[in-house]
Design a protein around this motif. Structure first.
Motif, PDB file in Angstrom:
ATOM      1  N   PHE A 338       0.861  -1.184   0.000  1.00  0.00           N
ATOM      2  CA  PHE A 338       0.000   0.000   0.000  1.00  0.00           C
ATOM      3  C   PHE A 338       0.899   1.237   0.000  1.00  0.00           C
ATOM      4  CE2 PHE A 338      -2.158  -3.381   2.272  1.00  0.00           C
ATOM      5  CZ  PHE A 338      -3.449  -3.373   1.754  1.00  0.00           C
ATOM      6  N   ILE A 339       0.695   2.133  -0.945  1.00  0.00           N
ATOM      7  CA  ILE A 339       1.433   3.393  -0.990  1.00  0.00           C
ATOM      8  C   ILE A 339       0.426   4.533  -0.903  1.00  0.00           C
ATOM      9  CG2 ILE A 339       3.033   4.843  -2.283  1.00  0.00           C
ATOM     10  CD1 ILE A 339       3.989   2.330  -3.736  1.00  0.00           C
ATOM     11  N   THR A 340       0.608   5.412   0.063  1.00  0.00           N
ATOM     12  CA  THR A 340      -0.296   6.547   0.232  1.00  0.00           C
ATOM     13  C   THR A 340       0.497   7.845   0.187  1.00  0.00           C
ATOM     14  OG1 THR A 340      -0.140   6.368   2.643  1.00  0.00           O
ATOM     15  CG2 THR A 340      -1.973   5.236   1.570  1.00  0.00           C
ATOM     16  N   ALA A 341      -0.169   8.903  -0.256  1.00  0.00           N
ATOM     17  CA  ALA A 341       0.468  10.219  -0.327  1.00  0.00           C
ATOM     18  C   ALA A 341      -0.613  11.287  -0.229  1.00  0.00           C
ATOM     19  CB  ALA A 341       1.254  10.375  -1.623  1.00  0.00           C
ATOM     20  N   LYS A 342      -0.195  12.473   0.196  1.00  0.00           N
ATOM     21  CA  LYS A 342      -1.132  13.588   0.385  1.00  0.00           C
ATOM     22  C   LYS A 342      -0.683  14.785  -0.434  1.00  0.00           C
ATOM     23  CE  LYS A 342      -3.297  16.347   4.069  1.00  0.00           C
ATOM     24  NZ  LYS A 342      -3.360  16.571   5.532  1.00  0.00           N
ATOM     25  N   LYS A 343      -1.634  15.464  -1.065  1.00  0.00           N
ATOM     26  CA  LYS A 343      -1.319  16.674  -1.813  1.00  0.00           C
ATOM     27  C   LYS A 343      -1.200  17.845  -0.848  1.00  0.00           C
ATOM     28  CE  LYS A 343      -2.599  19.182  -5.977  1.00  0.00           C
ATOM     29  NZ  LYS A 343      -3.419  19.113  -7.207  1.00  0.00           N
ATOM     30  N   PRO A 344      -0.185  18.699  -1.027  1.00  0.00           N
ATOM     31  CA  PRO A 344      -0.032  19.841  -0.107  1.00  0.00           C
ATOM     32  C   PRO A 344      -1.277  20.722  -0.080  1.00  0.00           C
ATOM     33  CG  PRO A 344       1.926  19.566  -1.464  1.00  0.00           C
ATOM     34  CD  PRO A 344       0.889  18.627  -2.022  1.00  0.00           C
ATOM     35  N   LEU A 345      -1.568  21.293   1.061  1.00  0.00           N
ATOM     36  CA  LEU A 345      -2.754  22.136   1.215  1.00  0.00           C
ATOM     37  C   LEU A 345      -2.661  23.419   0.407  1.00  0.00           C
ATOM     38  CD1 LEU A 345      -3.472  21.769   5.038  1.00  0.00           C
ATOM     39  CD2 LEU A 345      -5.005  21.117   3.170  1.00  0.00           C
TER      40      LEU A 345
END
Length: 353
Positions: A338-345
């Motif tokens: 599982f690879i997760t990532a978040k886009k900067p606010l």
């Protein structure tokens, strides 16, 4: 990507009243299917995995296995919509304020038979879920009101719509040749603070021992000779067809090189044949064995056949592999990543494709 009805609409136009679906927006496949090796394949000849009853069975086993790995959850990432207070204005009696709260938008890329998207729509009634796939062959027609399925090609440019969560699971199979471009597209179409999750069951046997799968003293993990032979043949066939059936290492690299935040990889080692003493590990292994029994055929026949192997030659090799997976003297694992990532606010841009 041909702009389907809901996928092409601006984000601010997609409100709760526009989320209902009776499957009418999904057209039938425009190309006649290909029949080979007892399977039915997409008419474009791009997909090496069929879309028939056996593939539906494989996807259902896979969904059950992932449920077990995720402890009943649908994804590894923690989403804001999971919070019981999500969507509340603070005044439970103020229905008018609640109506002004934006819907949570989820995109399921490569929906397959739609199991994940249907369950996500049921579990998150305050979300609008869009599931897309290259074919409608396995998609259900009876779906929740907040779910829409569309036929779309993710290898083509995406319409300028933003999502809170983009879910990409087991997309290998020929539909995507440029994984870097896919990652770029997904990140561009996340809202600021939005989350991307990429999941793959990597297509090989590993000689590792998971933490909870203890081996008796003196025994070591071992991959069988037929499995090792399959690795070489499968890898060579993928190279010949310019396919990447194991994009996990590159996907993480692409995310690390991007402006994405909180890039995280989690690996769950699944024991073939359910070996080990831990009951949960053994259950995972039992489901994995069912998946291998069906998946070896659906993943291998067309790909290996196009690269010079005769049908009986392929089936003989697959039978040898299945025998090895039942051999108590051999111990191997599969890797579910599982690879997760978040886009900067502070990133609010989406490039027009």
């Amino acid at each position: 990507m041909a702009p389907p009805l809901h996928l092409s609409e601006p984000d601010d136009a997609r409100d709760a009243d526009d989320s209902s679906s009776d499957y009418s927006s999904v057209s039938e496949d425009s190309l006649p299917p290909i029949h080979a090796y007892g399977h039915t394949y997409h008419g474009s000849a791009r997909l090496y995995i069929p879309h028939d009853a056996e593939e539906d069975r494989r996807l259902r086993i896979q969904h059950e296995l992932y449920h077990l790995v995720l402890d009943g959850r649908l994804h590894d990432a923690r989403l804001p919509i999971e919070d019981p207070t999500f969507g509340r204005s603070g005044d439970e009696d103020d229905d008018e304020d609640d109506e002004q709260i934006p819907r949570y938008h989820i995109l399921d890329v490569g929906s397959g038979n739609g199991l994940w998207a249907v369950e996500a729509a049921q579990r998150y009634p305050k979300a609008d879920v869009l599931g897309i796939d290259l074919t409608s062959a396995l998609l259900p027609k009876d779906v929740p009101a907040n779910l829409t399925f569309e036929i779309a090609d993710v290898a083509e440019p995406w319409p300028p719509t933003l999502y809170d969560f983009i879910h990409i699971r087991n997309l290998v199979g020929g539909g995507v040749r440029d994984w870097e471009r896919l990652v770029e597209q997904a990140l561009q179409h996340l809202k600021p603070g939005g989350i991307l999750e990429f999941t793959e069951l990597r297509p090989r046997f590993y000689d590792v021992v998971p933490a909870l799968a203890d081996l008796p003293e003196g025994q070591k993990p071992e991959v069988g000779l037929a499995c090792l032979e399959y690795h070489k043949i499968f890898h060579a066939a993928c190279q010949a067809e310019n396919l990447d059936f194991d994009p996990v290492p590159r996907v993480e690299e692409y995310l690390q090189a991007s402006d994405a935040e909180m890039v995280r990889e989690r690996v769950d080692w699944l024991p073939v044949s359910g070996w080990g003493r831990d009951p949960l590990m053994r259950k995972k292994g039992e489901l994995l064995n069912e998946l291998i029994e069906v998946g070896l055929d659906t993943w291998s026949m067309l790909l290996l056949g196009k690269n010079g192997m005769g049908e009986e030659e392929i089936r003989t090799l697959l039978r040898r592999i299945l025998e090895e997976t039942q051999d108590p003297r051999l111990r191997s694992c599969f890797n579910l990543t599982f690879i997760t990532a978040k886009k900067p606010l502070d990133d609010a841009t989406v490039e027009d494709d």
